[in-house]
Design a protein around this motif. Structure first.
Motif, short mmCIF file in Angstrom:
data_model
loop_
_atom_site.label_atom_id
_atom_site.label_comp_id
_atom_site.label_asym_id
_atom_site.label_seq_id
_atom_site.Cartn_x
_atom_site.Cartn_y
_atom_site.Cartn_z
N GLU A 15 33.81 48.74 45.07
CA GLU A 15 33.93 47.85 43.91
C GLU A 15 35.14 48.22 43.03
OE1 GLU A 15 31.53 46.98 39.73
OE2 GLU A 15 30.38 47.66 41.48
N TYR A 16 35.25 49.49 42.68
CA TYR A 16 36.30 49.90 41.75
C TYR A 16 37.67 49.99 42.43
CZ TYR A 16 32.62 50.66 38.37
OH TYR A 16 31.56 50.47 37.51
N ARG A 54 38.72 47.83 44.57
CA ARG A 54 39.18 46.43 44.51
C ARG A 54 39.57 46.05 43.07
NH1 ARG A 54 34.64 43.44 48.24
NH2 ARG A 54 35.51 44.09 50.23
N LYS A 55 38.71 46.39 42.13
CA LYS A 55 38.95 46.02 40.73
C LYS A 55 40.28 46.57 40.22
CE LYS A 55 36.98 46.34 36.09
NZ LYS A 55 35.81 46.72 35.29
#
Length: 183
Positions: free
Chosen positions: A42-43, A45-46
Motif C-alpha cells: 500500500e505505502y 504505491r502511495k
C-alpha cells in the motif's frame, strides 16, 4: 539536536534495513507477516517506491527499493512503521517502541552491488539456517525474482531484467549462477 535529512535521490536504488528493538522479534505469526506485506504494498504505491527485493525475518527486514519521487522511501517507511507498530502493540497487548530507531539505508550506486544485494537479501533465511533452499521461505521476494511467481508488490529493477533480455551481457552469462543462489 535535529536529525540529518536523508539523501534520497530519485531513481537511485536503496538498501533499507529495519531491525526490531534490541533485536527482539517483530513478527510472531503468519498474520504479522501478511499485515506488514500488505502495508508495504500500500505505502510503496502511495509514495511511488518500486520494491525490487525483500525479506521479512523474525526480527528485521531488508528491502531493495527505488524512490520515484523526492523523500519517497522515508515517507513509505515512516507510514509503514507507524501502522505496523500500532497493529503489533494492539495485537500483543503491549506498548512502546518496536523498531530500533530509524531505519537504516544506503544508496546502491553500481550494477554489481545491486545484483549482490538481490542475492544477499533473498539468501538471508538460508544464512540464518531457517531453510535450506531460499524457495522454501515465503516471506522473501525469491519466489518472484527467481521462480517467476506473480506479485503485485515486486517491480524488478532494469538491471535485473537485463539478465534475461541479453543473454550475452555480463549479467546474462552468469544468469544460471545468479538464479541458483549457490553460496
Amino acid at each position: 539536536m535535529p536529525r540529518s535529512p536523508r539523501i534520497c535521490p530519485i531513481g537511485i536504488p536503496q538498501h533499507v534495513i529495519q531491525r526490531g528493538n534490541n533485536r527482539h522479534v517483530c513478527f510472531t505469526s503468519e498474520q504479522d507477516f501478511k499485515a506488514y506485506a500488505g502495508w508495504l504494498k500500500e505505502y510503496s504505491r502511495k509514495f511511488h517506491v518500486d520494491v525490487h527485493a525483500w525479506v521479512f525475518m523474525t526480527n528485521h527486514v531488508h528491502l531493495l527499493c527505488t524512490p520515484q519521487k523526492a523523500n519517497a522511501v522515508s515517507l513509505m517507511m515512516q507510514s509503514l512503521g507507524r501502522q505496523y507498530v500500532r497493529y503489533f502493540n494492539y495485537t500483543y497487548k503491549r506498548t512502546g517502541t518496536l523498531w530500533e530507531g530509524r531505519f537504516k539505508s544506503c544508496l546502491v550506486q553500481t550494477e554489481e552491488y545491486l545484483i549482490q544485494l538481490y542475492r544477499y537479501i533473498e539468501l538471508n533465511p538460508v544464512r540464518a539456517n531457517m531453510v535450506n533452499d531460499p524457495a522454501e521461505y515465503i516471506w522473501s521476494s525469491y519466489q518472484i525474482n527467481a521462480l517467476g511467481k506473480a506479485s503485485q508488490l515486486c517491480t524488478p529493477h532494469q538491471v535485473y531484467l537485463s539478465i534475461s533480455q541479453n543473454p550475452q551481457s555480463k549479467w546474462g552469462q552468469s544468469k544460471l549462477k545468479f538464479l541458483s543462489y549457490t553460496l
